[in-house]
Write an enzyme that holds these catalytic residues in place. Structure first.
Site: not given
Length: 214
Positions: A46, A134
């Site tokens: 990411e 998340k």
């Protein structure tokens, strides 16, 4: 490499269970760190949009990444961020909250990991159709929170982020985490100019082994 939808992202994460988070300050250093992670066996990255010219870094990493890698964009705050990340080649999105970027990404067929903190947000994130959620900051809640939340939500796919170390990976996964996301404890200074890539490679291999051991 093209964007993946939420079903594809979920299945890929089910196999890899480790997301490396690069919040760099320099494009060249971020790209070098990403390449080091990929060479060490980390397959899901990411790259935060807080990096100036993040699109350039994403494009370079996507161009060089192996076919089994997933390169996503992080800190995706709104619809415009989704569009510019996809234009750069990002395959999935990560958001800090349940912002408008989440349903927008889902509607566009793009995999997304929205940031959550409470059981209500965990449910909302899944109801929106995301691949997983998340949990941030996970350090404030610990593995016990994941275990407790999965009692009423046994199918919740929770990825703790924030404070996950190589020593606690096993605890989070044993508690039922779908995977783990790791920034500073893994990347260190490697995504900044002059960062230590050799040390990054050592840490990356250690995290890969820690995940595999569970």
């Amino acid at each position: 490499m093209s964007a993946v939808d939420n079903d594809q992202l979920r299945e890929r994460l089910r196999r890899t269970r480790l997301v490396a988070i690069l919040r760099g300050t320099d494009v060249d250093a971020t790209v070098a760190a990403a390449r080091t992670l990929l060479e060490a066996g980390v397959r899901t990255l990411e790259i935060a949009l807080t990096l100036p010219d993040a699109e350039e870094a994403i494009a370079q990493v996507v161009h060089d990444a192996p076919v089994d890698a997933l390169i996503g964009a992080g800190t995706v705050l709104d619809e415009a961020d989704v569009d510019r990340a996809v234009s750069a080649g990002a395959q999935f999105m990560v958001t800090p909250t349940l912002s408008a970027s989440v349903p927008y990404a889902v509607s566009c067929g793009i995999g997304v990991l929205p940031g959550v903190y409470t059981p209500t947000e965990v449910q909302r994130g899944h109801d929106l159709g995301s691949a997983a959620v998340k949990l941030f900051p996970a350090s404030a809640l610990g593995p016990g929170f994941i275990r407790a939340v999965r009692d009423p939500f046994p199918h919740a796919r929770i990825i703790p982020v924030g404070g996950v170390s190589v020593d606690t990976v096993g605890d989070f996964l044993a508690a039922g985490a779908f995977g783990v996301g790791v920034g500073g404890p893994l990347v260190g200074d490697a995504a900044t100019s002059g960062g230590d890539l050799d040390a990054l490679a050592v840490r990356a291999r250690a995290f890969v082994e820690a995940v595999r051991a569970v």
